[in-house]
Design a protein around this motif. Sequence first.
Motif, short mmCIF file in Angstrom:
data_model
loop_
_atom_site.label_atom_id
_atom_site.label_comp_id
_atom_site.label_asym_id
_atom_site.label_seq_id
_atom_site.Cartn_x
_atom_site.Cartn_y
_atom_site.Cartn_z
N ALA A 192 4.35 -1.76 3.08
CA ALA A 192 4.63 -3.17 3.29
C ALA A 192 6.07 -3.47 2.87
CB ALA A 192 3.66 -4.03 2.50
N ARG A 196 -3.08 -5.87 1.99
CA ARG A 196 -3.46 -4.54 2.47
C ARG A 196 -4.93 -4.45 2.83
NH1 ARG A 196 -2.56 -4.92 -2.86
NH2 ARG A 196 -3.70 -3.68 -4.40
N ARG A 206 -5.51 -5.83 6.31
CA ARG A 206 -4.98 -5.04 7.42
C ARG A 206 -5.91 -3.91 7.85
NH1 ARG A 206 -0.21 -5.89 4.22
NH2 ARG A 206 -0.11 -3.73 3.47
N GLU A 252 1.73 1.06 0.60
CA GLU A 252 0.55 0.24 0.88
C GLU A 252 -0.25 0.77 2.06
OE1 GLU A 252 0.74 -3.95 1.06
OE2 GLU A 252 1.13 -4.15 -1.08
N VAL A 258 -4.64 1.20 2.98
CA VAL A 258 -5.30 0.97 4.27
C VAL A 258 -5.95 2.25 4.76
CG1 VAL A 258 -4.99 0.18 6.64
CG2 VAL A 258 -3.64 -0.87 4.80
N SER A 308 -0.38 2.08 -3.97
CA SER A 308 -1.38 1.03 -3.77
C SER A 308 -2.82 1.52 -3.97
CB SER A 308 -1.25 0.45 -2.36
OG SER A 308 -1.57 1.42 -1.38
#
Length: 295
Positions: free
Chosen positions: A31, A76, A79, A102, A106, A128
């Motif tokens: 990100a 996150r 997404r 990030e 995901v 993340s």
Amino acid sequence: MITEHSISVGGITTSYCEKGAGVPILCLHGAGPFAEGRASFVRQLNGLSDQFRVIAVDQLQCGGTDYPADRKYVNRLGRVDHVIGFIEALRLKQITLVGNSEGSFVAARVAIVRPDLVSRLVLLTANSVSPAFGDDRDEAWMQACRQGYDYSGAMPSEEEYIAECRKYCRVWGQDVEDATREAYRRAAARGQWEIFQNLPEEETNWHLYVALQQRYIFPYLDRLQAQTLIIWSKNDPTVTPDHGFKLAKLIRNSDFHLLNNAGHAVHIDQSEAVNRLIRQWHDRESASFQSGFHL
């Protein structure tokens, strides 16, 4: 050559680029302002496409993909469903899913909730999904994050941004510069900087930031079906090697590699090493690859 495409994912126009043929490798960028698929993974698109079909998608509010109508930041976790929809829209199954920063959250969450789609998972300097230490060590990496991810000021000019990227990239090149300039111009034209200037507190307070991985990642890691390759940078103060070691111990089916002379974008700084590890990992019979911890 790298080709650019767009596809509708649940009514969301989604941009992506790809190169090559074979086993699909889907790459998820991190990100931040100016983040997008091609700029992040240009050296995997070019470096792995002789053997694989390498795809780099622009996630929500990034690159050429639609921005939310209300212009509010999508975190996150928000997404994840879009990436799942993208995989299904391309009719992919049992892919290798790669995430940096990030994008690693995901990727890990997709692998957790849809194991039918993901057979292999690659986590690159995965801050993340990294566990906090719960002691004095946390303040050091949190302070590094506060300094590195401060979007409160005016948006940098293109040349200021390129100079900053060049400063922190260990192996700069024309491939990275061209893709980075394109990403900057696209994001600047679409007003992406303003979205990051209005982040909710849980994205800027690093004591709160770790809550998503504590709830949506850690409880499920011991059941993760995808074979997992973790590649970490030795030189990123926002996510230390100890973070990587701790994460690797939580994932049963994982191999861990620590690369020197690399920052947060380990796949750019050490692209040849990262690409080699991914190739060898796909071929467990390779004599040069041995599983376990590698320093």
